[in-house]
Design a protein around this motif. Structure first.
Motif, short mmCIF file in Angstrom:
data_model
loop_
_atom_site.label_atom_id
_atom_site.label_comp_id
_atom_site.label_asym_id
_atom_site.label_seq_id
_atom_site.Cartn_x
_atom_site.Cartn_y
_atom_site.Cartn_z
N ARG A 31 7.97 -2.80 -9.13
CA ARG A 31 8.64 -4.09 -9.40
C ARG A 31 8.89 -4.84 -8.09
NH1 ARG A 31 12.03 -1.33 -13.85
NH2 ARG A 31 10.77 -1.82 -15.67
N ARG A 32 9.28 -4.12 -7.04
CA ARG A 32 9.48 -4.77 -5.73
C ARG A 32 8.16 -5.38 -5.25
NH1 ARG A 32 12.06 0.03 -3.27
NH2 ARG A 32 14.02 0.12 -4.39
N MET A 33 7.08 -4.61 -5.39
CA MET A 33 5.77 -5.10 -4.97
C MET A 33 5.37 -6.32 -5.80
SD MET A 33 3.78 -1.49 -4.33
CE MET A 33 2.20 -2.25 -4.05
N GLU A 34 5.64 -6.26 -7.08
CA GLU A 34 5.33 -7.39 -7.96
C GLU A 34 6.14 -8.62 -7.55
OE1 GLU A 34 5.04 -8.42 -12.72
OE2 GLU A 34 6.34 -6.79 -12.07
N ASP A 35 7.43 -8.41 -7.24
CA ASP A 35 8.27 -9.52 -6.79
C ASP A 35 7.74 -10.12 -5.49
OD1 ASP A 35 9.90 -9.20 -8.98
OD2 ASP A 35 11.47 -8.09 -7.90
N LYS A 36 7.30 -9.25 -4.55
CA LYS A 36 6.73 -9.74 -3.30
C LYS A 36 5.46 -10.53 -3.56
CE LYS A 36 8.49 -6.11 -0.23
NZ LYS A 36 8.12 -4.97 0.62
N MET A 37 4.61 -10.01 -4.45
CA MET A 37 3.36 -10.72 -4.77
C MET A 37 3.67 -12.05 -5.43
SD MET A 37 0.83 -7.62 -5.99
CE MET A 37 -0.27 -8.75 -6.79
N ASP A 38 4.64 -12.07 -6.34
CA ASP A 38 5.02 -13.33 -6.98
C ASP A 38 5.53 -14.34 -5.95
OD1 ASP A 38 4.32 -12.44 -9.49
OD2 ASP A 38 6.37 -11.92 -10.10
N ALA A 39 6.33 -13.84 -5.01
CA ALA A 39 6.84 -14.73 -3.96
C ALA A 39 5.69 -15.27 -3.11
CB ALA A 39 7.85 -13.98 -3.08
N LYS A 40 4.73 -14.41 -2.77
CA LYS A 40 3.58 -14.87 -1.97
C LYS A 40 2.75 -15.88 -2.76
CE LYS A 40 3.06 -11.13 1.27
NZ LYS A 40 2.12 -10.37 2.07
N ILE A 41 2.54 -15.60 -4.04
CA ILE A 41 1.78 -16.54 -4.88
C ILE A 41 2.51 -17.87 -4.97
CG2 ILE A 41 1.05 -16.99 -7.25
CD1 ILE A 41 0.36 -13.96 -7.43
N GLU A 88 1.08 -21.37 -3.74
CA GLU A 88 1.02 -22.53 -4.65
C GLU A 88 1.72 -23.73 -4.02
OE1 GLU A 88 2.71 -21.13 -8.31
OE2 GLU A 88 0.79 -20.38 -9.05
N THR A 89 2.86 -23.47 -3.39
CA THR A 89 3.59 -24.56 -2.73
C THR A 89 2.76 -25.16 -1.60
OG1 THR A 89 5.70 -23.49 -3.27
CG2 THR A 89 5.72 -25.13 -1.51
N LYS A 90 2.14 -24.29 -0.78
CA LYS A 90 1.29 -24.79 0.31
C LYS A 90 0.11 -25.58 -0.25
CE LYS A 90 2.24 -21.19 3.73
NZ LYS A 90 1.65 -20.06 4.48
N MET A 91 -0.49 -25.07 -1.32
CA MET A 91 -1.65 -25.74 -1.91
C MET A 91 -1.25 -27.10 -2.48
SD MET A 91 -4.65 -25.09 -1.97
CE MET A 91 -6.13 -24.67 -2.77
N GLU A 92 -0.10 -27.15 -3.13
CA GLU A 92 0.38 -28.43 -3.66
C GLU A 92 0.62 -29.43 -2.52
OE1 GLU A 92 3.81 -27.61 -6.05
OE2 GLU A 92 2.63 -26.63 -7.62
#
Length: 116
Positions: free
Chosen positions: A35-45, A49-53
């Protein structure tokens, strides 16, 4: 023993379990780490997304500016062509009126000279 998300978990750290033995909390700790890894991946994604926008917004702004510049250049060229065309039309009008006057003067002159 503590409980998280309905799963009873012993307070024992899985790393302290003697080798060869499997702690009952081992699965919970793996899920927790996943779950921690998933949260980190979600944060990176989310960050990507913010950078891409932001990059897309910048690109749209640059393209909008470029389109406006081209539009302004085209309007300037069309206006110059319109003025040139209007000037040529005005010159043709003056030339045609001048020609009509010359023809009328010549006709009157011929008419008057033939009578004498």
């Amino acid at each position: 023993m503590t409980q998280k998300e309905g799963i009873p978990v012993p307070d024992q750290d899985p790393s302290t379990v003697p080798s060869g033995e499997m702690s009952s909390a081992w699965g919970f700790h793996i899920l927790q780490e996943l779950r921690r890894m998933e949260d980190k991946m979600d944060a990176k994604i989310d960050g990507l997304e913010t950078k891409m926008e932001a990059k897309m917004d910048a690109l749209e702004t640059r393209m909008g500016t470029a389109i406006k510049d081209l539009d302004t250049k085209m309007e300037t060229k069309f206006e110059a062509a319109r003025r040139e065309t209007d000037q040529k039309i005005d010159n043709l009008r003056y030339w045609s009126w001048g020609t009509i006057i010359v023809v009328l003067v010549a006709a009157v002159t011929l008419f008057l000279t033939d009578r004498h």
